[in-house]
Design a protein around this motif. Structure first.
Motif, mmCIF file in Angstrom:
data_model
loop_
_atom_site.group_PDB
_atom_site.id
_atom_site.type_symbol
_atom_site.label_atom_id
_atom_site.label_comp_id
_atom_site.label_asym_id
_atom_site.label_seq_id
_atom_site.Cartn_x
_atom_site.Cartn_y
_atom_site.Cartn_z
ATOM 1 N N SER A 185 -14.957 8.763 -2.752
ATOM 2 C CA SER A 185 -14.910 10.228 -2.694
ATOM 3 C C SER A 185 -13.471 10.687 -2.886
ATOM 4 N N ASP A 186 -12.921 11.417 -1.887
ATOM 5 C CA ASP A 186 -11.562 11.945 -2.003
ATOM 6 C C ASP A 186 -10.511 10.997 -1.455
ATOM 7 N N SER A 187 -10.920 9.903 -0.857
ATOM 8 C CA SER A 187 -9.974 8.942 -0.275
ATOM 9 C C SER A 187 -9.601 7.895 -1.320
ATOM 10 N N VAL A 188 -8.287 7.737 -1.539
ATOM 11 C CA VAL A 188 -7.794 6.782 -2.529
ATOM 12 C C VAL A 188 -6.755 5.881 -1.880
ATOM 13 N N TRP A 189 -6.945 4.574 -2.020
ATOM 14 C CA TRP A 189 -5.945 3.591 -1.597
ATOM 15 C C TRP A 189 -5.256 3.065 -2.846
ATOM 16 N N ASN B 274 2.976 7.123 1.922
ATOM 17 C CA ASN B 274 3.204 8.547 1.706
ATOM 18 C C ASN B 274 4.449 8.713 0.846
ATOM 19 N N ASP C 80 -6.368 0.621 -7.803
ATOM 20 C CA ASP C 80 -6.729 1.704 -6.882
ATOM 21 C C ASP C 80 -8.161 1.509 -6.398
ATOM 22 N N LYS D 188 0.847 -1.197 0.000
ATOM 23 C CA LYS D 188 0.000 0.000 0.000
ATOM 24 C C LYS D 188 0.877 1.239 0.000
ATOM 25 N N ILE E 245 -12.498 0.584 4.396
ATOM 26 C CA ILE E 245 -13.245 1.266 3.354
ATOM 27 C C ILE E 245 -14.411 0.375 2.944
ATOM 28 N N SER F 262 -11.071 3.686 -4.416
ATOM 29 C CA SER F 262 -11.348 5.065 -4.017
ATOM 30 C C SER F 262 -12.801 5.225 -3.598
ATOM 31 N N GLY G 23 -7.148 1.121 8.971
ATOM 32 C CA GLY G 23 -8.024 1.822 8.045
ATOM 33 C C GLY G 23 -8.991 0.837 7.406
#
Length: 574
Positions: A95-99, A39, A91, A36, A73, A93, A71
Motif C-alpha cells: 500500500s503506502d508503506s515503502v521500505w 529518514n 524496494d 534501510k 511487513i 512496498s 517493523g
C-alpha cells in the motif's frame, strides 16, 4: 507380467510433476544485515533483517532481537521491485508503506530478492506449488469431492495404480487368449481329420486324443469364466480411471475459474492503480532516497529549490525561537519555598513518590519486562483517553557512590546536557529555591514523530531513613509537569509532554575492618526509578511501548556509569 515398468506406468516424481507442474523447491529462511533508508536526516542505516514464515522484519542490530522487531511487513501482500539505477537496492512496498533496502553487493541483493519472490509465490492461494503442499482434493472412493488431503492417491487408490492394474490384466488376458487359441486350433485340426468324419466309427476314444502332443484337455467352461472375470476387471479399472479423470477435470476446471476471477480482479486493481499513478505522477514522496541529491534524483529543479528554501526557513524559525528562550531571565521569587504557590503541590507529590518508591514490586501488580544484572524493570500497562501512560518502576543496585551523589547529578542543571542524550535545549524558567527549579526542556525530534517539550518543576531533598535512623539520609529527586507564565505556549511545532518522574536512592555502607576510613569500595547505592509519562500526540501505542522497553534500561545503565565516572576520584558526598 514383465519385470520392466510399462510405458504407461508413472513414477512418484512423474505424477508429482503432473499434479503440480513444477519440481519441489524448499522454502528457505534468510537473515542478515541490510541498509534501510530511515529518514531524510539519518539516511541509510544498517539494520539486522530476518525473512521468516512469510514476514520480513528488521531490528536495529542483532543484539536487539530480545527487544522485539522495529517493523515487519507481510510478503504475501508486498511488491518487490529492484531499483532501476542502484544495482544493490530493492524496494518492498505494501500500500503506502515503502521500505527502501540496500545490500552490500549485487549478489546479496539477488539472493534477497529471490528469497522474497519465492515466499511471495509460495504463499499465494491457488499457486501451483501450493497444490503440491496441500495435496489433491479428489477422492476416488466416491463420486464426490473430498475435503481431505490427496494422501489416498499415495496409498494405491490413485490413477497410476489403476493404470498398473490394467497392465496386469493385459498380461493375464494375453496368456489366457494364447491358451484358448491353442485349444481352438487343436479342435479345428481334430474336427477336420478323416477318422472323425467316418460314419460308424467307434466313439470309445479319450478327450486327449483330439489334441496334439504337449496339450492336455481343459475345462472350457472354467477358462471361459476366468476370461470373463478378467475382462470384467479391465472394464471396471477403465471405468475407475474415467471417474478419476472426470473428477480431476472438475477440480482443475474450478481452479481455472478461480484463477480467472483472481486475474480479473488483479487487472481491475492494476487499471485503478495505474490511473491513480498517472493522476499523481507530478507528486513526489518526500523524505525518500529517490529525492536525494544525485544524477538520478526524482526531484525537479524547482522542487529541489523549494525543499531547500523550506529547510532554511525552518532553521531560521528555530534559531529565532531559541534566541527568545535565551533572552528569558530565570525568575527568582526571593521567598522561601515554603510560601511559594507551588509548595503544597511539591510537598504532596514528592512524599507520594517517596512512598511509591519504597513499596515492594509485589504490591501493585507490576510486571517484569527487562532484566540486566542487578537491574530489574517493571511496568503496568495503562491508557488514558487513548494515550499510553504506563507506569514504570526500575530497581537497581550499584557500588561506588552514594545516593546523594546520584541524585545531585540527576538534579543539577549544570551537567544535564552531559548525560541526557535526547535533550536539544534546556532553559531554567524559575529558581524557586536551591533545591527546586522550574525547567523548560525541548527534546530532539525522532522522525517521523513530532518534536516534544516539557515544562516541569524539579525538587531534591534528603529524608531520614525511618527504618534505620543511624544510616545516611534517603535522597529523592522528583520532577512533575506544571504550568508557568514564562513558558511559551504549546503550538503545532512541539507537543507538550506530561511527566511525573522520581529517582530515590538509599546509601548502604559496609563497615570497614579495624575502624578504617570508609572508601568507595564500601558504598552501595540502592536505586528506585519511577516514571509516568504521557507523551501526547498520536504515536501508536505499540510503538511507544516498544521504545520504552528498549530505551529505559539503556538510560538507567548509562546514567549510573556516568555518575560512577564523575565521582570515582572525588571525596565522598554523604
Amino acid at each position: 507380467m514383465s519385470g520392466e515398468p510399462s510405458p504407461t506406468f508413472l513414477t512418484d516424481d512423474e505424477e508429482e510433476e503432473i499434479d503440480v507442474g513444477v519440481p519441489i523447491k524448499p522454502i528457505m529462511n534468510k537473515q542478515g544485515v541490510l541498509s534501510k533508508w530511515t529518514n531524510y536526516i539519518h539516511g541509510w542505516q544498517d539494520r539486522f533483517t530476518i525473512l521468516k514464515n512469510g514476514t520480513l522484519s528488521y531490528y536495529k542490530s542483532e543484539q536487539d532481537l530480545a527487544f522485539g522487531c522495529r517493523g515487519s511487513i507481510l510478503i504475501l501482500k508486498a511488491t518487490i521491485k529492484p531499483h532501476d539505477f542502484d544495482e544493490c537496492r530493492f524496494d518492498v512496498s505494501v500500500s503506502d508503506s515503502v521500505w527502501y533496502m540496500r545490500a552490500e553487493s549485487v549478489e546479496e541483493k539477488i539472493k534477497w530478492v529471490e528469497a522474497l519472490e519465492q515466499y511471495k509465490s509460495e504463499s499465494g492461494y491457488g499457486s501451483e506449488t501450493s497444490l503440491r503442499r496441500h495435496g489433491s482434493a479428489v477422492s476416488i472412493s466416491s463420486t464426490t469431492l473430498s475435503t481431505a488431503s490427496g494422501s489416498s492417491f499415495r496409498k494405491g487408490r490413485g490413477l497410476k495404480t489403476k493404470v498398473a492394474e490394467l497392465d496386469t490384466y493385459r498380461d493375464i488376458l494375453v496368456q489366457q487368449i494364447e491358451k484358448l487359441q491353442k485349444y481352438f486350433d487343436a479342435c479345428t485340426v481334430s474336427a477336420s481329420s478323416d477318422s472323425l468324419m467316418t460314419p460308424g466309427l467307434s466313439n470309445n476314444y479319450s478327450v486327449g486324443e483330439f489334441f496334439p502332443a504337449g496339450l492336455s484337455a481343459c475345462d472350457f467352461r472354467g477358462e471361459a469364466l476366468t476370461f470373463k472375470a478378467t475382462t470384467s476387471g479391465v472394464l471396471t479399472a477403465i471405468s475407475h480411471c474415467i471417474e478419476v479423470m472426470s473428477q480431476r477435470e472438475e477440480v482443475w476446471r474450478k481452479r481455472v475459474e478461480r484463477e480467472a476471477e483472481k486475474r480479473k480482479k488483479v487487472e481491475e486493481y492494476y487499471k485503478q492503480s495505474l490511473k491513480e499513478a498517472q493522476e499523481s505522477s507530478t507528486k513526489l514522496v518526500m523524505m525518500g532516497p529517490d529525492c536525494e541529491e544525485g544524477p538520478h534524483s526524482a526531484m525537479k529543479e524547482d522542487e529541489f529549490y523549494d525543499a531547500v528554501e523550506l529547510g532554511l526557513d525552518r532553521m531560521e524559525q528555530e534559531e529565532a525561537f531559541r534566541a527568545r528562550l535565551k533572552e528569558l531571565e530565570p525568575l527568582s521569587s526571593g521567598l522561601p519555598r515554603q510560601i511559594h504557590p507551588l509548595n503544597s503541590e511539591i510537598e504532596r507529590i514528592t512524599l507520594e513518590q517517596l512512598h511509591y518508591a519504597r513499596l515492594s514490586v509485589g504490591e501493585g501488580g507490576w510486571e517484569l519486562f527487562a532484566e540486566d544484572g542487578e537491574m530489574r524493570m517493571y511496568k503496568r500497562e495503562e491508557e488514558v483517553n487513548g494515550f499510553v501512560v504506563d507506569p514504570l518502576k526500575a530497581v537497581h543496585t550499584v557500588k561506588g557512590f552514594t545516593g546523594h551523589e546520584m541524585c545531585h547529578y540527576f538534579f543539577s542543571p549544570e551537567v544535564r546536557n552531559e548525560w541526557e542524550m535526547t535533550l536539544e535545549q534546556m532553559t531554567i524558567l524559575e529558581t524557586i529555591a536551591e533545591d527546586t527549579i522550574v525547567f523548560l526542556q525541548i527534546h530532539k525530534r525522532i522522525w517521523p514523530a513530532t518534536q516534544r517539550d516539557a515544562v516541569f518543576w524539579s525538587h531534591i531533598r534528603g529524608v531520614p531513613d525511618s527504618k534505620n535512623p543511624e544510616s545516611p539520609d534517603i535522597w529523592i529527586v522528583c520532577n512533575n509537569s506544571t504550568e508557568h507564565s514564562s513558558a511559551p505556549n504549546s503550538n503545532s511545532k512541539y507537543i507538550r509532554m506530561n511527566i511525573t518522574v522520581s529517582l530515590t536512592c538509599q546509601t548502604i555502607i559496609k563497615p570497614p575492618k579495624n575502624g578504617a576510613e570508609i572508601t568507595r569500595n564500601d558504598l552501595t547505592c540502592k536505586i528506585t526509578y519511577c516514571s509516568v509519562v504521557n507523551p501526547g500526540g498520536w504515536a501508536p501505542a505499540s510503538v511507544l511501548r516498544s521504545v520504552y522497553k528498549r530505551e529505559y534500561p539503556k538510560f538507567l545503565k548509562k546514567f549510573t556509569q556516568y555518575v560512577h565516572e564523575k565521582t570515582k576520584n572525588k571525596p565522598i558526598l554523604f
